[in-house]
Scaffold this motif. Sequence first.
Motif, PDB file in Angstrom:
ATOM      1  N   THR A 217       0.842  -1.606  -0.094  1.00 35.35           N
ATOM      2  CA  THR A 217       0.226  -0.204   0.030  1.00 35.35           C
ATOM      3  C   THR A 217       0.636   1.082  -0.006  1.00 35.35           C
ATOM      4  N   ASN A 218       2.417   1.280   0.396  1.00 39.76           N
ATOM      5  CA  ASN A 218       2.960   2.129  -0.570  1.00 39.76           C
ATOM      6  C   ASN A 218       4.187   2.411  -1.517  1.00 39.76           C
TER       7      ASN A 218
ATOM      8  N   PHE B 198       0.724   5.767  -3.367  1.00 41.21           N
ATOM      9  CA  PHE B 198       0.030   4.726  -3.743  1.00 41.21           C
ATOM     10  C   PHE B 198       0.019   4.628  -5.125  1.00 41.21           C
TER      11      PHE B 198
ATOM     12  N   CYS C  44       2.030  -0.009  -6.764  1.00 41.83           N
ATOM     13  CA  CYS C  44       1.112  -1.107  -5.441  1.00 41.83           C
ATOM     14  C   CYS C  44      -0.671  -1.222  -6.148  1.00 41.83           C
TER      15      CYS C  44
ATOM     16  N   VAL D 283      -1.815  -5.476  -5.712  1.00 41.44           N
ATOM     17  CA  VAL D 283      -2.770  -5.873  -4.614  1.00 41.44           C
ATOM     18  C   VAL D 283      -3.495  -6.545  -5.669  1.00 41.44           C
TER      19      VAL D 283
ATOM     20  N   CYS E 175      -7.266  -0.427   6.786  1.00 42.19           N
ATOM     21  CA  CYS E 175      -8.615   0.366   6.483  1.00 42.19           C
ATOM     22  C   CYS E 175      -9.234   1.057   7.378  1.00 42.19           C
TER      23      CYS E 175
ATOM     24  N   MET F 297      -8.277   0.841  -3.375  1.00 40.77           N
ATOM     25  CA  MET F 297      -6.767   0.122  -3.317  1.00 40.77           C
ATOM     26  C   MET F 297      -6.765  -0.958  -3.925  1.00 40.77           C
TER      27      MET F 297
END
Length: 441
Positions: A162-163, A316, A320, A324, A360, A370
């Motif tokens: 997430t980064n 993000f 990313c 995901v 989250c 995301m």
Amino acid sequence: MSRATYYPELAQRVRSQRELQPDLYGDFDFDRAPDRLATEPDVDSALPTWVADRAPILEDDRVLELISTATLLGDVVADPYAALMATHSVTQLIDMLTRACRHGIEAVPEAPPELVAFIAAMEATPEWIDFDLVREGARQERIPAALLVPFITRGAFIATFTNTYAALPMALTGALSGKRAARRVNETASFFAVTTLPGALDRYGPGFEAAAMVRLMHSMVRYNALKKSDKWDTAVYGMPVPQVDQMPAGMIGQYLLARKARQQGRTEFTKEERAVIEFARYRCFLLGLPEELLPAEPADIIHVMHARSALLRHGFDSICAELVRGTMAAYLRPDTTLFDRCAEAVEKSFSKLTFVRTFCGGDRDVAEAMGVSLGSTDLLRVALTAPFIIGRFTAVSHASRIPVLRDVTDAYVIALLKLRLATYGKPEFTTDSAHYTPVPH
């Protein structure tokens, strides 16, 4: 790197990297803070406002120095060994490391000095480790490893994506595709599971060897990112896979325990909790984390974990999102029988819920942005299976605390854990630059 006021030894370890590995770090500017390090008060960081307030962290010089320094720390003993890729094949390096872990360094007559130093560092158990606590912590951790973790590993794993700054090494290693993403998730689950087996973290145990292999893999990623990839900009990203990025994976369970203690108004861990903390700290030590990143008290664990996020610049991007999506789409089970497909569906739904709740703040829209969509079917699956999954975990946890049932419970958990390890498959813990993905900017 500014002068070290609070952590001179850690700063010295960071600086020593250039002397120990001039080929790899000769051009690395250890005096420059990479862009990923967010010390400005008014920027977005990886610390969500619903988790904690960032302002007090930025006023704490000690923790600022700790995170800033550890952001530049690779692995001072595994990196030089991985750098032998210039003269040895990856297979040779893995073979020598495997023999050294299983039979001792004397079983590797051709061992290069880099391997001798690597093994010696892992054998140099710090004085702050209490092995009785480690063994008890492993016994406790086996229970969630066998009964809960298989349902949430994917959810915790995608949190590392997430980064932008922390995720790029994974993108470079080609972990975007379904099969490779599945292998990465299963390797991670396998590592954490195997370390909880009885005696696994002992000198000749399978957990000790697995930790060495994980370190070698991370060091190979560092080497390939710095030497083989034109995408790695040290001014922006700094050190590939720094120790500060390995802390969340190693300490997430302990962080949640610390949060639980705080919510209950406690400033100290119970005796049971302390064993789990000690086990995690020793496992992190074997993975190469410095003691400075492994606090033992609830408030300190929370503070350091929050500080790491508060000083990681928010980002993000499409990389990313692709990581995901690739991880969520990956099929993790060893077979495609009806049972396997049902187990996969349940695990995926639990992982989504874990991700939404833990990372989250319960906001499904944030998760959706995301690439994790938690739908009504997922919630129904969780509702139908949770009574069994949570109920079994609770029953086994309670039984493990009753002296007369402890041994039989532990035998059941160990047998189940071995079944889990079989479904994860044999971990390879390798990274091959031939499979590295060109990453778009």
